[in-house]
Design a protein around this motif. Structure first.
Motif, PDB file in Angstrom:
ATOM      1  N   LYS A  20       0.829  -1.199   0.000  1.00 37.74           N
ATOM      2  CA  LYS A  20       0.000   0.000   0.000  1.00 37.74           C
ATOM      3  C   LYS A  20       0.868   1.255   0.000  1.00 37.74           C
ATOM      4  N   THR A  21       0.333   2.312  -0.585  1.00 36.61           N
ATOM      5  CA  THR A  21       1.083   3.568  -0.600  1.00 36.61           C
ATOM      6  C   THR A  21       1.325   4.077   0.811  1.00 36.61           C
ATOM      7  N   SER A  22       0.332   3.979   1.672  1.00 34.82           N
ATOM      8  CA  SER A  22       0.537   4.445   3.050  1.00 34.82           C
ATOM      9  C   SER A  22       1.569   3.592   3.772  1.00 34.82           C
ATOM     10  N   SER A  23       1.688   2.311   3.393  1.00 28.31           N
ATOM     11  CA  SER A  23       2.717   1.452   3.992  1.00 28.31           C
ATOM     12  C   SER A  23       4.109   1.869   3.542  1.00 28.31           C
ATOM     13  N   ILE A  24       4.219   2.372   2.305  1.00 29.71           N
ATOM     14  CA  ILE A  24       5.495   2.937   1.851  1.00 29.71           C
ATOM     15  C   ILE A  24       5.911   4.064   2.786  1.00 29.71           C
ATOM     16  N   ILE A 175      -2.014  10.167   3.329  1.00 23.79           N
ATOM     17  CA  ILE A 175      -2.108   9.266   2.189  1.00 23.79           C
ATOM     18  C   ILE A 175      -3.373   8.421   2.304  1.00 23.79           C
ATOM     19  N   ASP A 176      -3.637   7.877   3.501  1.00 19.44           N
ATOM     20  CA  ASP A 176      -4.877   7.119   3.704  1.00 19.44           C
ATOM     21  C   ASP A 176      -6.095   7.976   3.376  1.00 19.44           C
ATOM     22  N   MET A 177      -6.070   9.232   3.826  1.00 21.22           N
ATOM     23  CA  MET A 177      -7.191  10.135   3.570  1.00 21.22           C
ATOM     24  C   MET A 177      -7.426  10.345   2.073  1.00 21.22           C
ATOM     25  N   SER A 178      -6.362  10.328   1.298  1.00 21.42           N
ATOM     26  CA  SER A 178      -6.444  10.700  -0.115  1.00 21.42           C
ATOM     27  C   SER A 178      -6.928   9.573  -1.016  1.00 21.42           C
ATOM     28  N   LEU A 179      -7.008   8.338  -0.502  1.00 16.43           N
ATOM     29  CA  LEU A 179      -7.266   7.181  -1.358  1.00 16.43           C
ATOM     30  C   LEU A 179      -8.598   7.259  -2.091  1.00 16.43           C
ATOM     31  N   LEU A 216      -4.749  17.625  -4.629  1.00 22.06           N
ATOM     32  CA  LEU A 216      -5.626  17.679  -3.469  1.00 22.06           C
ATOM     33  C   LEU A 216      -5.138  18.737  -2.498  1.00 22.06           C
ATOM     34  N   LYS A 217      -6.075  19.456  -1.919  1.00 14.82           N
ATOM     35  CA  LYS A 217      -5.754  20.457  -0.912  1.00 14.82           C
ATOM     36  C   LYS A 217      -6.637  20.184   0.295  1.00 14.82           C
ATOM     37  N   PHE A 218      -6.001  19.919   1.425  1.00 16.22           N
ATOM     38  CA  PHE A 218      -6.720  19.664   2.665  1.00 16.22           C
ATOM     39  C   PHE A 218      -6.713  20.936   3.496  1.00 16.22           C
ATOM     40  N   LEU A 228      -0.898  19.840   1.051  1.00 12.82           N
ATOM     41  CA  LEU A 228      -1.117  19.813  -0.387  1.00 12.82           C
ATOM     42  C   LEU A 228      -0.553  18.512  -0.922  1.00 12.82           C
ATOM     43  N   LEU A 229      -1.270  17.861  -1.827  1.00 19.64           N
ATOM     44  CA  LEU A 229      -0.816  16.594  -2.379  1.00 19.64           C
ATOM     45  C   LEU A 229      -0.937  16.621  -3.898  1.00 19.64           C
ATOM     46  N   GLU A 230       0.080  16.052  -4.550  1.00 21.51           N
ATOM     47  CA  GLU A 230       0.062  15.928  -6.011  1.00 21.51           C
ATOM     48  C   GLU A 230       0.361  14.483  -6.387  1.00 21.51           C
ATOM     49  N   PHE A 231      -0.557  13.849  -7.104  1.00 22.90           N
ATOM     50  CA  PHE A 231      -0.381  12.476  -7.575  1.00 22.90           C
ATOM     51  C   PHE A 231      -0.163  12.518  -9.084  1.00 22.90           C
TER      52      PHE A 231
END
Length: 235
Positions: A20-24, A175-179, A216-218, A228-231
């Motif tokens: 999982k990405t959050s596990s990374i 990361i969990d929040m963004s899934l 994404l902007k929280f 701020l998140l960028e995928f």
């Protein structure tokens, strides 16, 4: 340099049996703190001065995801530091030291009594051991987002299971929040951490899709930005 070897377990995989990405992020965070703990001079200085390091930003480039029961190696080290920030590489390898995931992260020195960023003396910096900077495409720390393109997508309360021992949302939990707002499987993730979210805070999720990127902007209810998140779906 600090290195830990482990095996991908069932609690770390997604529906497809991949890490999982959050596990990374959890693995990288654990390895980084073990490395900090192993530096006796650093730990002593932090404890005596009530100082810690808080993550400011992270860029993670994903080349291949390991699967359940794969043996992996996580290696981390500091490659640069100044009086305000430390710069770190963390790499996840397979058991033959082939690169799977590469990261660079920036951490700021923080006064734990008030949560403010501080500057440490140059004499302290001279005691830190540096390793060679990892080869990767280093993008800027700050993520540029046009607020006019963002649309509110969701809002929710911060729950107890988001909180770490600093009493705010752990960096990996974003990361969990963004899934629910970014599709599988992206190749690069950038996060800029702004204001720590605490238990009971309301997080407003704003989203934009631009070319091959999900942004994404929280935000808080009073217009502060938590993260701020960028995928990106390509490297």
């Amino acid at each position: 340099m600090y290195e830990m070897k482990t095996v991908v377990g069932t609690s770390q995989i997604d529906k497809d049996g991949l890490l999982k990405t959050s596990s990374i992020f959890d693995l990288m965070q654990d390895c980084s703190f073990f490395q900090l703990d192993s530096e006796e001079e650093l730990t002593k200085y932090f404890n005596e001065n009530n100082i810690s390091m808080f993550l400011v930003s992270r860029q993670v480039d994903i080349y291949k995801l390991p699967k359940y029961s794969d043996k992996i190696i996580v290696r981390t080290y500091v490659y640069e530091c100044n009086e305000a920030y430390g710069y770190r590489n963390t790499v996840i390898y397979d058991e033959n030291y082939n690169e799977l995931v590469i990261c660079y992260a920036i951490g700021g020195f923080v006064d734990l009594s008030n949560g403010n960023l501080i500057r440490v003396p140059s004499s302290f910096i001279e005691k830190i051991k540096f390793d060679e900077k990892q080869k990767m495409n280093y993008l800027p720390r700050k993520i540029n987002i046009d607020n006019d393109l963002l649309k509110e997508t969701d809002r929710f309360k911060v729950k107890k299971y988001f909180i770490d021992d600093n009493n705010h949302v752990n960096n990996a939990r974003y990361i969990d929040m963004s899934l629910d707002y970014a599709d599988d499987y992206y190749k690069r993730i950038r996060i800029e951490y702004r204001t720590p979210a605490e238990l009971g805070d309301t997080i407003i999720v704003r989203k934009a899709v631009i070319d091959d990127k999900v942004l994404l902007k929280f935000d808080s209810e009073d217009n502060k930005t938590y993260a701020l998140l960028e995928f990106s779906y390509s490297l």
